[in-house]
Scaffold this motif. Structure first.
Motif, PDB file in Angstrom:
ATOM      1  N   TRP A  43       7.294  16.574 -34.790  1.00  0.00           N
ATOM      2  CA  TRP A  43       7.935  17.547 -34.698  1.00  0.00           C
ATOM      3  C   TRP A  43       9.641  17.445 -35.175  1.00  0.00           C
ATOM      4  O   TRP A  43       9.972  17.612 -35.872  1.00  0.00           O
ATOM      5  CB  TRP A  43       7.536  18.356 -33.210  1.00  0.00           C
ATOM      6  CG  TRP A  43       8.328  18.131 -32.148  1.00  0.00           C
ATOM      7  CD1 TRP A  43       7.669  16.815 -31.467  1.00  0.00           C
ATOM      8  CD2 TRP A  43       9.630  18.048 -31.740  1.00  0.00           C
ATOM      9  NE1 TRP A  43       8.581  15.991 -30.378  1.00  0.00           N
ATOM     10  CE2 TRP A  43       9.959  16.818 -30.955  1.00  0.00           C
ATOM     11  CE3 TRP A  43      10.703  18.230 -31.994  1.00  0.00           C
ATOM     12  CZ2 TRP A  43      10.760  16.895 -30.156  1.00  0.00           C
ATOM     13  CZ3 TRP A  43      11.932  18.746 -31.357  1.00  0.00           C
ATOM     14  CH2 TRP A  43      12.121  17.549 -30.878  1.00  0.00           C
ATOM     15  N   TRP A  44       9.825  16.130 -34.445  1.00  0.00           N
ATOM     16  CA  TRP A  44      11.628  15.886 -34.370  1.00  0.00           C
ATOM     17  C   TRP A  44      12.008  15.936 -35.783  1.00  0.00           C
ATOM     18  O   TRP A  44      12.880  15.887 -36.394  1.00  0.00           O
ATOM     19  CB  TRP A  44      12.038  15.173 -34.070  1.00  0.00           C
ATOM     20  CG  TRP A  44      11.660  13.572 -33.446  1.00  0.00           C
ATOM     21  CD1 TRP A  44      10.806  13.164 -33.053  1.00  0.00           C
ATOM     22  CD2 TRP A  44      11.932  12.723 -34.026  1.00  0.00           C
ATOM     23  NE1 TRP A  44      10.643  11.932 -32.606  1.00  0.00           N
ATOM     24  CE2 TRP A  44      11.385  12.023 -33.656  1.00  0.00           C
ATOM     25  CE3 TRP A  44      13.186  12.253 -34.974  1.00  0.00           C
ATOM     26  CZ2 TRP A  44      12.347  10.004 -34.135  1.00  0.00           C
ATOM     27  CZ3 TRP A  44      12.945  10.962 -35.333  1.00  0.00           C
ATOM     28  CH2 TRP A  44      12.310  10.116 -35.108  1.00  0.00           C
ATOM     29  N   VAL A  45      11.132  15.219 -36.780  1.00  0.00           N
ATOM     30  CA  VAL A  45      10.854  14.675 -37.995  1.00  0.00           C
ATOM     31  C   VAL A  45      10.880  15.212 -38.997  1.00  0.00           C
ATOM     32  O   VAL A  45      11.508  15.475 -40.258  1.00  0.00           O
ATOM     33  CB  VAL A  45       9.762  13.178 -38.101  1.00  0.00           C
ATOM     34  CG1 VAL A  45       9.855  12.837 -40.021  1.00  0.00           C
ATOM     35  CG2 VAL A  45      10.443  12.368 -37.540  1.00  0.00           C
ATOM     36  N   GLN A  46       9.876  16.235 -38.583  1.00  0.00           N
ATOM     37  CA  GLN A  46       9.598  17.450 -39.810  1.00  0.00           C
ATOM     38  C   GLN A  46      11.324  18.473 -39.603  1.00  0.00           C
ATOM     39  O   GLN A  46      11.760  18.596 -40.778  1.00  0.00           O
ATOM     40  CB  GLN A  46       8.999  18.559 -39.376  1.00  0.00           C
ATOM     41  CG  GLN A  46       7.504  18.220 -38.905  1.00  0.00           C
ATOM     42  CD  GLN A  46       6.637  17.845 -40.671  1.00  0.00           C
ATOM     43  OE1 GLN A  46       7.004  17.249 -41.103  1.00  0.00           O
ATOM     44  NE2 GLN A  46       5.565  18.027 -40.600  1.00  0.00           N
ATOM     45  N   ILE A  47      11.607  18.851 -38.492  1.00  0.00           N
ATOM     46  CA  ILE A  47      12.685  19.038 -38.357  1.00  0.00           C
ATOM     47  C   ILE A  47      13.890  18.650 -39.302  1.00  0.00           C
ATOM     48  O   ILE A  47      14.868  19.652 -39.911  1.00  0.00           O
ATOM     49  CB  ILE A  47      13.330  19.200 -36.324  1.00  0.00           C
ATOM     50  CG1 ILE A  47      12.413  20.117 -36.104  1.00  0.00           C
ATOM     51  CG2 ILE A  47      14.291  19.918 -36.827  1.00  0.00           C
ATOM     52  CD1 ILE A  47      12.378  20.575 -34.822  1.00  0.00           C
ATOM     53  N   LEU A  48      14.071  17.071 -39.016  1.00  0.00           N
ATOM     54  CA  LEU A  48      15.493  16.778 -39.813  1.00  0.00           C
ATOM     55  C   LEU A  48      14.753  16.723 -41.051  1.00  0.00           C
ATOM     56  O   LEU A  48      15.724  16.713 -42.227  1.00  0.00           O
ATOM     57  CB  LEU A  48      15.174  15.322 -38.886  1.00  0.00           C
ATOM     58  CG  LEU A  48      16.019  13.854 -39.619  1.00  0.00           C
ATOM     59  CD1 LEU A  48      17.799  14.466 -38.490  1.00  0.00           C
ATOM     60  CD2 LEU A  48      15.568  12.619 -38.747  1.00  0.00           C
ATOM     61  N   LYS A  49      13.764  16.690 -41.936  1.00  0.00           N
ATOM     62  CA  LYS A  49      13.434  16.628 -42.878  1.00  0.00           C
ATOM     63  C   LYS A  49      13.976  18.268 -43.398  1.00  0.00           C
ATOM     64  O   LYS A  49      14.706  17.844 -44.613  1.00  0.00           O
ATOM     65  CB  LYS A  49      11.886  16.497 -43.349  1.00  0.00           C
ATOM     66  CG  LYS A  49      11.302  15.148 -43.472  1.00  0.00           C
ATOM     67  CD  LYS A  49       9.731  15.397 -42.756  1.00  0.00           C
ATOM     68  CE  LYS A  49       9.066  15.764 -44.160  1.00  0.00           C
ATOM     69  NZ  LYS A  49       7.793  16.211 -43.701  1.00  0.00           N
ATOM     70  N   ILE A  50      13.427  19.140 -43.225  1.00  0.00           N
ATOM     71  CA  ILE A  50      13.895  20.307 -43.273  1.00  0.00           C
ATOM     72  C   ILE A  50      15.525  20.835 -43.103  1.00  0.00           C
ATOM     73  O   ILE A  50      16.214  20.910 -44.080  1.00  0.00           O
ATOM     74  CB  ILE A  50      13.630  21.363 -42.426  1.00  0.00           C
ATOM     75  CG1 ILE A  50      11.773  21.982 -42.306  1.00  0.00           C
ATOM     76  CG2 ILE A  50      13.486  23.445 -41.898  1.00  0.00           C
ATOM     77  CD1 ILE A  50      11.282  22.548 -41.287  1.00  0.00           C
ATOM     78  N   VAL A  51      16.349  20.495 -41.957  1.00  0.00           N
ATOM     79  CA  VAL A  51      17.817  20.524 -41.950  1.00  0.00           C
ATOM     80  C   VAL A  51      18.188  19.765 -42.845  1.00  0.00           C
ATOM     81  O   VAL A  51      19.293  19.489 -43.603  1.00  0.00           O
ATOM     82  CB  VAL A  51      17.949  20.371 -40.253  1.00  0.00           C
ATOM     83  CG1 VAL A  51      19.248  20.612 -40.275  1.00  0.00           C
ATOM     84  CG2 VAL A  51      17.711  21.063 -40.080  1.00  0.00           C
ATOM     85  N   LEU A  52      17.800  18.447 -42.989  1.00  0.00           N
ATOM     86  CA  LEU A  52      18.990  17.379 -43.654  1.00  0.00           C
ATOM     87  C   LEU A  52      18.172  18.015 -45.379  1.00  0.00           C
ATOM     88  O   LEU A  52      19.320  18.459 -46.311  1.00  0.00           O
ATOM     89  CB  LEU A  52      18.639  16.183 -43.372  1.00  0.00           C
ATOM     90  CG  LEU A  52      18.731  15.545 -42.517  1.00  0.00           C
ATOM     91  CD1 LEU A  52      18.776  14.300 -42.562  1.00  0.00           C
ATOM     92  CD2 LEU A  52      20.108  15.693 -42.659  1.00  0.00           C
ATOM     93  N   GLY A  53      17.095  18.197 -45.599  1.00  0.00           N
ATOM     94  CA  GLY A  53      16.926  18.591 -47.344  1.00  0.00           C
ATOM     95  C   GLY A  53      17.103  19.836 -47.735  1.00  0.00           C
ATOM     96  O   GLY A  53      17.936  20.211 -48.566  1.00  0.00           O
ATOM     97  N   PHE A  54      17.359  20.931 -46.726  1.00  0.00           N
ATOM     98  CA  PHE A  54      18.042  22.242 -46.752  1.00  0.00           C
ATOM     99  C   PHE A  54      19.030  22.133 -47.436  1.00  0.00           C
ATOM    100  O   PHE A  54      20.158  22.681 -47.904  1.00  0.00           O
ATOM    101  CB  PHE A  54      17.989  23.327 -45.454  1.00  0.00           C
ATOM    102  CG  PHE A  54      18.542  24.802 -46.594  1.00  0.00           C
ATOM    103  CD1 PHE A  54      17.265  25.709 -46.988  1.00  0.00           C
ATOM    104  CD2 PHE A  54      19.117  25.228 -46.115  1.00  0.00           C
ATOM    105  CE1 PHE A  54      17.831  26.838 -47.150  1.00  0.00           C
ATOM    106  CE2 PHE A  54      19.968  26.452 -45.743  1.00  0.00           C
ATOM    107  CZ  PHE A  54      19.242  27.306 -46.597  1.00  0.00           C
ATOM    108  N   ALA A  55      20.053  21.092 -46.980  1.00  0.00           N
ATOM    109  CA  ALA A  55      21.439  20.821 -46.752  1.00  0.00           C
ATOM    110  C   ALA A  55      22.089  20.116 -47.916  1.00  0.00           C
ATOM    111  O   ALA A  55      23.029  20.898 -48.851  1.00  0.00           O
ATOM    112  CB  ALA A  55      22.120  20.110 -45.438  1.00  0.00           C
ATOM    113  N   CYS A  56      21.153  19.318 -48.709  1.00  0.00           N
ATOM    114  CA  CYS A  56      21.121  18.533 -49.453  1.00  0.00           C
ATOM    115  C   CYS A  56      20.492  20.101 -50.630  1.00  0.00           C
ATOM    116  O   CYS A  56      21.537  19.444 -51.519  1.00  0.00           O
ATOM    117  CB  CYS A  56      20.305  17.887 -49.661  1.00  0.00           C
ATOM    118  SG  CYS A  56      20.742  15.606 -48.345  1.00  0.00           S
TER     119      CYS A  56
END
Length: 312
Positions: A241-254
């Protein structure tokens, strides 16, 4: 205008901020966020369906807008006061409502692919609230909302049938994306290089041209990305779950940073030509669909390493 004036009379400090927030669920940013959360973390096929609905819905909406050329309520009646905070997202002609069409594309797609009755009810409720918000805020007529709803539902029904057929033929999806890209490019070029009558509003014309070029760039990226991902990349959507959040937050920011950085760069290279917008969104889509997912294996290894360390 009677409905608009009636709703303006019930505006209050509670409803107005709430509906300003709800109306953003039918915006371009919401479409980007929901599309890539679904694509990166849940189901690529369903994400393709949603993104395609957004692109085709937007293309049809913008074409109808331009040829109908219905002025916004506040342009037709200068004495009518809208909620000023909604003005920034009220570009282009009035009919049909772009936010409503996008709402159907996003939440209609989710309602179709989800089997949960409560989830479907919530999706339908959100679509209705977004449509209502456009009239309440004073940026659309009720007829605009109904027109946007019709555009969205027509596209949703057609693409649902097409995607079901594509389950039996993997070549259908990239072919659909390619044909869609070609059609939107033709429409964008017709609007951009045809001499229109003197009564045509230049700002609204530019908005329609821009949005059609956005659709062209994204659909072209989909035509390339779908077979590339299917044959070469094969990224996994699942993770802790926390990896999913990391993927979303960093990906969306990029994605948002790239979207912002490319705007002046493309303008410097191509000036005001629509190709600047098309290339910009093509590159953003390629990054989100193919390049960012290349990091997911590293994210998954990081998640497994952290879990093992915690267990030890």
């Amino acid at each position: 205008m009677e409905i608009l004036y009636s709703l303006a009379g019930i505006r209050n400090p509670v409803m107005t901020p709430a509906l300003l927030a709800i109306t953003q669920l039918g915006s371009e940013i919401a479409a980007i966020a929901v599309s890539f959360i679904l694509y990166w973390c849940f189901d690529k096929r369903k994400a393709y369906f949603l993104i395609t609905n957004v692109m085709f819905g937007t293309a049809i909406n913008q074409t109808v807008k331009f040829f109908c050329r219905v002025p916004r309520p506040f342009a037709r009646d200068p004495e009518f006061e809208i909620v000023e905070a909604a003005r920034a997202d009220a570009g282009g002609y009035s009919f049909p409502s772009g936010h409503t069409t996008t709402a159907v594309a996003i939440f209609g797609s989710l309602a179709v692919v989800w089997k949960n009755k409560m989830a479907r009810f919530l999706c339908i409720l959100v679509i209705a609230l977004i449509g209502f918000s456009r009239v309440y805020l004073g940026v659309h007529y009720l007829s605009d909302v109904l027109g946007g709803l019709a555009c969205g539902l027509i596209v949703l029904a057609a693409l649902y049938a097409l995607f079901r057929a594509a389950d039996q033929n993997t070549r259908m999806l990239p072919l659909t994306f390619g044909i869609g890209a070609a059609v939107t490019l033709i429409l964008a070029l017709v609007l951009e290089f045809t001499s229109w009558d003197a009564g045509m509003d230049a700002e609204n014309w530019a908005e329609s041209v821009k949005n059609l070029n956005v659709c062209f760039g994204c659909l072209l990226a989909l035509a390339i990305s779908e077979p590339l991902e299917r044959k070469k990349i094969h990224f996994e959507t699942g993770a802790i779950w926390w990896v999913q959040i990391l993927k979303i937050v960093l990906g969306f920011a990029c994605v948002m940073a790239l979207r912002a950085a490319l705007k002046p760069a493309m303008a410097a290279l191509f000036g005001n030509l629509g190709i600047a917008t098309a290339i910009r969104y093509f590159l953003v889509a390629i990054f989100a669909l193919d390049i960012w997912p290349l990091t997911f294996r590293w994210f998954s290894k990081l998640g497994m390493a952290k879990t093992q360390n915690a267990a030890n």
